[in-house]
Design a protein around this motif. Structure first.
Motif, mmCIF file in Angstrom:
data_model
loop_
_atom_site.group_PDB
_atom_site.id
_atom_site.type_symbol
_atom_site.label_atom_id
_atom_site.label_comp_id
_atom_site.label_asym_id
_atom_site.label_seq_id
_atom_site.Cartn_x
_atom_site.Cartn_y
_atom_site.Cartn_z
ATOM 1 N N VAL A 1 23.041 -1.818 42.174
ATOM 2 C CA VAL A 1 23.268 -1.213 43.492
ATOM 3 C C VAL A 1 23.047 0.284 43.335
ATOM 4 O O VAL A 1 23.812 0.963 42.646
ATOM 5 N N ALA A 2 21.974 0.786 43.949
ATOM 6 C CA ALA A 2 21.637 2.206 43.851
ATOM 7 C C ALA A 2 22.145 2.926 45.087
ATOM 8 O O ALA A 2 22.012 2.428 46.217
ATOM 9 N N LYS B 1 31.781 -8.164 37.472
ATOM 10 C CA LYS B 1 32.478 -6.915 37.171
ATOM 11 C C LYS B 1 31.467 -5.796 37.001
ATOM 12 O O LYS B 1 30.294 -6.022 36.647
ATOM 13 N N LEU B 2 31.949 -4.599 37.248
ATOM 14 C CA LEU B 2 31.114 -3.412 37.093
ATOM 15 C C LEU B 2 30.931 -3.139 35.605
ATOM 16 O O LEU B 2 31.896 -2.874 34.881
ATOM 17 N N PRO C 1 32.563 -6.866 44.202
ATOM 18 C CA PRO C 1 33.233 -5.643 44.672
ATOM 19 C C PRO C 1 32.480 -4.392 44.245
ATOM 20 O O PRO C 1 32.425 -4.046 43.062
ATOM 21 N N THR C 2 31.855 -3.703 45.178
ATOM 22 C CA THR C 2 31.115 -2.481 44.871
ATOM 23 C C THR C 2 31.912 -1.222 45.175
ATOM 24 O O THR C 2 31.675 -0.179 44.565
ATOM 25 N N GLY C 3 32.822 -1.287 46.161
ATOM 26 C CA GLY C 3 33.577 -0.103 46.553
ATOM 27 C C GLY C 3 32.730 0.936 47.260
ATOM 28 O O GLY C 3 33.079 2.118 47.271
ATOM 29 N N LEU C 4 31.603 0.520 47.828
ATOM 30 C CA LEU C 4 30.693 1.450 48.492
ATOM 31 C C LEU C 4 30.568 1.102 49.959
ATOM 32 O O LEU C 4 30.696 -0.063 50.360
ATOM 33 N N ALA C 5 30.264 2.111 50.747
ATOM 34 C CA ALA C 5 29.934 1.905 52.152
ATOM 35 C C ALA C 5 28.446 1.641 52.289
ATOM 36 O O ALA C 5 27.636 2.104 51.466
ATOM 37 N N ILE D 1 23.429 4.695 39.988
ATOM 38 C CA ILE D 1 23.236 3.248 40.069
ATOM 39 C C ILE D 1 24.421 2.561 39.419
ATOM 40 O O ILE D 1 24.933 3.008 38.372
ATOM 41 N N ARG D 2 24.875 1.507 40.048
ATOM 42 C CA ARG D 2 25.974 0.705 39.528
ATOM 43 C C ARG D 2 25.426 -0.646 39.097
ATOM 44 O O ARG D 2 24.818 -1.355 39.892
ATOM 45 N N ARG D 3 25.675 -0.967 37.845
ATOM 46 C CA ARG D 3 25.176 -2.231 37.283
ATOM 47 C C ARG D 3 26.347 -3.195 37.153
ATOM 48 O O ARG D 3 27.339 -2.908 36.478
#
Length: 882
Positions: free
Chosen positions: A298-299, A317-318, A276-280, A305-307
């Motif tokens: 995810v940049a 998990k984030l 689950p990134t919650g990004l478009a 950036i989300r690791r």
């Protein structure tokens, strides 16, 4: 005059006697020619020998400089070639080149692979991946470049191989019809053949493999972003890839492949897990995965950036959200460095930086690790839009928006090379660094290929990396680190010489702390107080100790002394206080003997009594050490070094010498004269009893002052633990210092004793004639006069300690640690050369750095000898005034 008065030649007379004496005793005053010849020969031989020694020393220095100079050089660009490739197949996805820079592969988005001769650009043929007429929407390749992955608009992913196979064939097996290529290579239209020594051919040919499609996203959902890694073993490879579809859904997929070694068949099982990134999808700039598949980055296009922690893929998990670029700056290129521990981040503001995860026990992240910028390569001429990393070092190449290509080194934060453009350059579509880090290939959007060969033999060595603080991957802050090798090739070499220089100074310092007092006091005793017949025996025995090989000393210290000290460490620590007090007390007790008896026992009996007192002091130390260990060090000294108990006991031992100097110095300054007047005229043994009582009283006072100072320091927060005391390891600095002191003491003793014996006898006689005692004469007359020789002895001992190798190799843990702890190991420059040189590849960075260690050791010795000579000359001038 009568005839009797005339001397007769035939009769003996006075005249004849005089003549005979002149004939017998008269000698020629001319020097014999043989003597003159030998004198001239010796003078010239000595001059030539001296000049040869000077020449040899400078030749060694110049040789060391010659070997180490390439460490500080940059790189050189060799050939730069440019040619055009076919651009009718659409956008270029990837470029591959072999380690010999001979064969190149160009992969287009329609699946066609153009095979070309890299040095000349000659097209050799074409192959293709069968995509079924559908162009991939996403593409990824591994760091090694042989494994590729394609994501398609229908939600499927296809894994494949795009590699160049190498084979060595005998010349007799070469195909009959081979076309010659411009540089002498030959080709059959599909492969390139190169002649190599041994009448053999090297065959380079492309290999294309495309696996069956794997449905990752729902049917009809396009894959927008893709990253791919291959790990595991050859028998059971583990293929992991991460995807983001057009709806922004991220998935982590694992393909378990098992090869049947009997049939060669491969069976693959694929598992998919949503993250689950919650990004478009439109907000995402790149997706990065590591080989283990336990970290997903995810940049986004806004520089954040989300690791994600994917160690448990079913519960990903984030872990952290970090901003890598300032607000309003978007990332233009992202890539992992070799080892996948550090991330290259290029921004639209022309910035270029290196980020890595550091375990800071942070509460803001789920795993305590924080993405931290450890290197900043500064602003580039234009934003970097393409990156390609080395497979073996921390080198990488980047192509900017203007089409210019440069070579960088992450650890040293420098732009190593800028490749010539050879005219106007279009934006670079694909970029590749040759596997051996000696070539780069860039293909522009206009189909123009540019190939550079270059040589950067030592990119990781600069003055800053060798002598300055460097922030290495995984370290919490910049520091000085030596770690030339590691368990994997992905780790970056750490070649700081500062820990080695520090360890060299540390080992020499502690060895001299033990050696100098013992050697000088022994020299004073044998020169000024020992009987001549006994001195004639003791001095040669002491000098004989200097011939003992250091490897023997190291062997005994490591295998015999080290376990003993470990088992009796508390007794060893306490012995530094008990043994000197016991010996001094025994000396005062000796003065209680009647004067005639003391004179009769002078010589060998007195020396035997000294050794008996020494043995008794050691026995007393062993006997009382358990009591002291329980009373002062919480019952276990080694546990105390790790933090148990109070800090005051060891501080007491440290300040004890200072308190003795303070108490006895003040006593002598204010009460010494009156005390000597009081003892004058008393009998010898009575005066000795008074002196013993005075010494005992001042000793107790010194102990009380030391205890007070220790408690005062402890209450103020001072603690020797973490400083000169740390966690005890068996092979440590204390053990090495004992061994080096044993090797250094004979040298210092012999030279110092000769210097004391060379003092003119009339100075000694004048002092004794004025009523001074032997000790007063030695202290105020002999020592100042022999100061230059004593200082030379200490400096020669220091030179031996600085250059010692085998004792340090065998008696320490060879750990390049920068602390003053007696109980930790060390690695000196000389020991490092001994340990590392057999494994160093000739002309490699490590090889030349070891020669730099030798040069640093040479310079240190030269500086020490120069300073020693200046100080010695000062001592000589002062002694000449006496």
């Amino acid at each position: 005059m009568t005839d009797a008065a005339i001397p007769n030649d035939r009769e003996p007379g006075a005249g004849q006697e005089t003549k005979r004496r002149s004939v017998v005793y008269t000698r020629s005053k001319q020097t014999r020619a043989s003597v003159l010849w030998m004198d001239r020969f010796a003078r010239r031989a000595i001059s030539v020998g001296g000049l040869f020694v000077i020449f040899t020393v400078f030749a060694i220095m110049f040789f060391l400089v010659y070997v180490t100079m390439p460490l500080f050089g940059g790189g050189t660009v060799g050939e730069a070639k440019r040619y055009a490739l076919d651009q009718t197949n659409g956008r270029i996805l990837s470029t591959t080149i072999d380690e010999y820079r001979t064969l190149g592969l160009e992969l287009a988005e329609d699946g066609k692979v153009t095979v070309f001769h890299a040095p000349s650009g000659t097209k050799l043929g074409a192959s293709a991946f069968d995509f079924g007429g559908v162009a991939p929407a996403a593409f990824a390749r591994t760091l090694q470049g042989d494994d590729v992955a394609f994501g398609f608009p229908d939600g499927t992913v296809r894994l494949g191989t795009l590699a160049i196979d190498t084979a060595v064939l005998p010349a007799s097996r070469a195909p009959s019809a081979l076309e010659k290529l411009p540089n002498g290579d030959r080709s059959d239209g599909a492969a390139v053949y190169t002649e190599i020594p041994g009448r053999q051919l090297r065959r380079l040919a492309p290999r294309l493999v495309l696996e069956m499609p794997v449905q990752v996203a729902p049917a009809g959902t396009a894959i927008r972003f893709l990253d791919y890694r291959v790990g595991g073993t050859a028998e059971r490879p583990l293929k992991t890839f991460a995807t983001v579809d057009e709806h922004g859904t991220a998935r982590l997929s694992t393909a378990y492949a098992q090869v049947n070694m009997m049939t060669g068949e491969t069976s693959t099982t694929v598992s998919n897990v949503e993250v689950p990134t919650g990004l478009a999808a439109g907000d995402i700039a790149a997706v990065l995965l590591n080989t283990q598949g336990n970290r997903l980055l995810v940049a986004t296009k806004d520089g954040v950036i989300r690791r994600f922690d994917t160690r448990d893929p079913a519960h990903a998990k984030l872990a952290e959200t970090a901003r890598l670029l300032p607000q309003g700056v978007r990332p233009t290129a992202l890539a992992y460095l070799n080892g996948e521990n550090s991330l290259i981040v290029a921004g639209s503001d022309r910035s270029l930086s290196i980020w890595t995860m550091i375990d800071r026990k942070s509460s803001s992240t789920t795993d305590g690790a924080v993405l931290t910028k450890i290197h900043d390569l500064g602003l580039q001429p234009a934003p970097v839009e393409r990156l390609a990393v080395s497979q073996r070092t921390r080198l990488f190449i980047g192509a900017d928006r203007a089409g210019d290509v440069a070579l960088y080194h992450a650890t040293t934060e420098r732009r190593v090379l800028t490749f010539p453009s050879e005219g106007a350059a279009a934006p670079v579509e694909t970029l590749i660094l040759a596997p051996r880090d000696n070539g780069a290939l860039a293909i522009g959007s206009d189909g123009a290929a540019r190939l550079w060969t270059f040589d950067v033999p030592h990119p990781e060595t600069t003055l800053g990396s060798l002598f300055g603080k460097v922030w290495y991957e995984g370290y919490p802050e910049p520091g000085y680190t030596w770690q030339s090798t590691s368990g994997t090739d992905s780790a970056e070499p750490k070649l700081s010489l500062v820990p080695l220089i520090f360890s060299t100074i540390k080992g020499a310092f502690y060895s001299l702390v033990f050696a100098v007092p013992i050697a000088l006091l022994a020299a004073i005793y044998t020169s000024e107080f020992m009987h001549l017949r006994l001195r004639a025996v003791v001095k040669p025995l002491m000098e004989l100790m200097a011939s003992l090989p250091s490897v023997v000393i190291g062997f005994v210290v490591a295998l015999v002394l080290s376990p003993i000290v470990e088992n009796w460490i508390a007794a060893v620590v306490i012995a530094f206080g008990v043994v000197p007090l016991a010996l001094i007390g025994s000396a005062f007790l000796w003065q209680l003997l009647p004067r005639p008896l003391a004179l009769r026992l002078d010589g060998a009996p007195k020396l035997v009594a000294f050794f008996l007192a020494l043995a008794g002091a050691i026995w007393l130390t062993l006997a009382i050490s358990p009591l002291f260990e329980r009373a002062l060090f919480a019952g276990d000294f080694k546990a105390w070094t790790t933090g148990a108990g109070s800090a005051a006991p060891f501080l007491f031992l440290l300040v004890l010498p200072l308190s003795f100097i303070l108490v006895f110095g003040l006593s002598g300054r204010f009460f010494g004269q009156s005390w000597r007047e009081r003892l004058r005229g008393r009998e010898y043994h009575v005066a000795g009893a008074w002196e013993f009582g005075r010494w005992a009283a001042l000793t107790l006072l010194s102990l009380a002052v030391a205890a007070g100072l220790a408690h005062l320091l402890a209450s103020g927060g001072f603690d020797a633990r973490g400083g000169i005391v740390g966690t005890y390891v068996q092979r440590n600095t204390l053990i090495a210092a004992f061994g080096m002191a044993f090797a250094v003491i004979p040298i210092i003793y012999s030279i110092a004793e000769d210097a004391l014996g060379a003092v003119p006898e009339h100075l000694r006689s004048a002092s004794l004639g004025c009523g001074a005692t032997n000790w007063q004469t030695a202290r105020w007359v002999i020592l100042p006069t022999a100061g230059s020789g004593i200082f030379s002895a200490i400096m020669i001992g220091l030179g031996r300690a600085v250059g010692e190798t085998m004792i340090l190799v065998m008696a320490t843990g060879n750990t390049p640690i920068m602390d003053w702890s007696l109980f930790n190991g060390l690695r000196a420059l000389s020991a490092n050369i001994n340990v590392e040189l057999p494994e160093a590849v000739k002309d490699s960075s490590l090889y030349r750095t070891l020669f730099l260690c030798g040069l640093v050791l040479f310079v240190m010795t030269f500086i020490l000898n120069t300073l020693a000579e200046l100080v010695r000359q000062r001592f000589r001038k002062r002694a000449a005034q006496l």
